[in-house]
Design an enzyme around this catalytic site. Structure first.
Site, short mmCIF file in Angstrom:
data_model
loop_
_atom_site.label_atom_id
_atom_site.label_comp_id
_atom_site.label_asym_id
_atom_site.label_seq_id
_atom_site.Cartn_x
_atom_site.Cartn_y
_atom_site.Cartn_z
N TRP A 39 32.50 24.11 49.44
CA TRP A 39 31.69 25.16 48.07
C TRP A 39 31.39 23.52 47.15
O TRP A 39 30.73 22.47 46.74
CB TRP A 39 31.83 26.36 47.14
CG TRP A 39 32.22 27.30 47.67
CD1 TRP A 39 33.12 27.88 47.83
CD2 TRP A 39 30.75 27.63 49.13
NE1 TRP A 39 33.07 28.96 49.25
CE2 TRP A 39 31.74 28.75 49.45
CE3 TRP A 39 29.67 27.32 48.96
CZ2 TRP A 39 30.74 30.31 50.53
CZ3 TRP A 39 29.54 28.27 49.66
CH2 TRP A 39 29.87 29.85 50.37
N LYS A 70 31.85 38.45 44.33
CA LYS A 70 33.20 38.70 43.96
C LYS A 70 34.23 39.14 43.63
O LYS A 70 34.39 39.92 43.86
CB LYS A 70 33.83 37.14 44.09
CG LYS A 70 33.89 35.98 45.46
CD LYS A 70 32.46 35.17 45.91
CE LYS A 70 32.49 34.75 46.93
NZ LYS A 70 31.49 33.47 46.87
N ASP A 89 31.82 26.27 38.40
CA ASP A 89 31.48 26.76 39.47
C ASP A 89 32.50 28.10 39.33
O ASP A 89 33.36 28.00 39.90
CB ASP A 89 31.37 26.56 41.35
CG ASP A 89 31.03 27.75 42.03
OD1 ASP A 89 30.89 29.09 41.94
OD2 ASP A 89 30.65 26.84 43.13
C1 LIG Z 1 30.92 32.64 47.81
C2 LIG Z 1 31.23 30.58 46.91
C3 LIG Z 1 30.54 30.19 47.56
C4 LIG Z 1 28.64 30.85 47.94
O1 LIG Z 1 27.20 31.60 46.61
P1 LIG Z 1 26.33 31.90 47.08
O2 LIG Z 1 25.68 32.87 46.24
O3 LIG Z 1 26.83 32.83 48.58
O4 LIG Z 1 25.67 31.06 47.29
C5 LIG Z 1 30.02 28.93 46.02
N1 LIG Z 1 30.96 28.93 45.41
C6 LIG Z 1 32.23 29.31 45.76
C7 LIG Z 1 33.23 29.28 45.30
C8 LIG Z 1 32.28 30.24 46.10
O5 LIG Z 1 32.96 31.30 46.47
#
Ligand SMILES: *Cc1c(COP(=O)(O)O)cnc(C)c1O
Length: 360
Positions: free
Chosen positions: A99, A195, A171
């Protein structure tokens, strides 16, 4: 048989949260209509949006001067929106996994078009992202320092707010609400909600208002945070149902006692599983001990037992363990221990590992 949901995302939600959502699907706030079929402009949904934003701020202890947005597009769209809105001259990133790599790539598009600079200070790609790089200095003359607090795929986590002069951007898709954070150090915190908060479809963004309006490039309407701030996340149709569920989750977090309580629960769950991984003769963890994630626990079978992995996968599935297959870039197993997962689920997995060990 009881199912234990260890999916990495979309992932487990608290049962009460799901029941509240189910009942609003049948009758939303006494309207006689389903939450699936009401206008997002109605007063009932207005109240949901307002309470979700307010509880989000309350639980994370967000100071004045920040907005909470609920948008579409996923964390993946934020990888581009962040640099587009905040990167004036130079930003610094660390690369700690898939990511983070994606986030750096998107900042590169802003560099290409607007001549900005995205510097990668450190990377752990040399060892397949099994650790968090430590030997780097965050420059002071940057617009922001970007990192991924929890590396969902590799199972490493940075569980502190960096101490530096630079503004932070993070993020936090897979560990938001897992522990208290000091929001005042951040210009932006974002993530997909699928999540630790809601079903897939909504993206949360915590943004410091003073950080905006400082780039002189034209911002397309939908990619401009100010558009969404001005319209209270309702410039266009927001993801109504996921936001409704997010509110139920936030209410549950508050009932539980907030982030300190959640952190304690999470530490206990993670410790229970890591202790077994380290003790059990068949298994080993995949990442540096000090960088282990409390949200996503990655483990494999030791080399001498490697061929038992498919057998363990079946063995565990037969005992109700769902979603423990590791990501293809790591292999083996990954158990995601998000907020909604209970200690008893972890204990069930531990018991399964012990039973399998006895068998061999
Ligand atoms: C799941 C995840 C993403 C991707 O998220 P989307 O909503 O599918 O774009 C980005 N960063 C992290 C750390 C993730 O766990």
């Amino acid at each position: 048989m009881k199912k234990h949901n260890f999916y990495a995302g979309p992932s487990i939600l608290n049962r009460g949260v799901i029941e509240n959502t189910a009942s609003a699907v049948l009758d939303f706030a006494g309207t006689g209509l389903s939450v699936l079929e009401v206008s997002h402009r109605g007063k009932e949904f207005d109240a949901v949006m307002a309470e979700a934003q307010q509880l989000f701020k309350e639980l994370l202890d967000i100071p004045e001067g920040y907005e909470v947005l609920f948008l579409g597009g996923g964390a993946s769209l934020q990888f581009y929106m962040i640099p587009l809105n905040l990167l004036k001259k130079k930003a610094a990133y660390i690369n700690t996994g898939t990511w983070a790599t994606n986030a750096i790539k998107q900042a590169g598009y802003v560099d290409k078009v607007f001549g900005t600079t995205t510097e990668v200070l450190a990377s752990s790609e040399d060892k397949n992202f099994t650790y968090i790089p430590k030997n780097f200095t965050i420059p002071e003359d940057i617009d922001y320092f970007h990192y991924t607090s929890n590396n969902t795929i590799y199972g490493t986590e940075i569980r502190k707010d960096f101490d530096c002069k630079a503004r932070l951007v993070c993020d936090m898709s897979s560990d938001i609400f897992s522990r208290p954070i000091d929001v005042s150090k951040y210009d932006a915190i974002y993530g997909g909600a699928q999540k630790n908060l809601a079903p897939a479809g909504v993206t949360f963004v915590v943004i410091r208002k003073d950080a905006l309006g400082q780039v002189d490039r034209p911002l397309p309407t939908m990619l401009d945070y100010n558009t969404h701030i001005k319209k209270g996340s309702m410039f266009n149709t927001p993801p109504v149902l996921p936001i409704y569920t997010a509110l139920q989750t936030l209410k549950w977090y508050k009932e539980l006692g907030g982030l300190k309580v959640l952190e304690k629960r999470n530490l206990e769950k993670a410790e229970t599983l890591y202790t077994e991984i380290d003790r059990n003769k068949l298994f080993r963890g995949t990442v540096a001990e000090e960088d282990r994630s409390i949200m996503n626990v990655c483990f494999v079978m030791k080399d001498e037992y490697k061929e038992l992995e498919p057998e363990f996968a079946t063995f565990a599935a037969e005992r109700g363990m769902i979603g423990i297959k590791g990501h293809r870039s790591v292999g083996g197993f990954r158990a995601s221990l998000y907020n909604a997962l209970e200690l008893e689920d972890v204990k069930a997995l531990v018991a399964t590992m012990q039973e399998f060990e006895k068998k061999h």
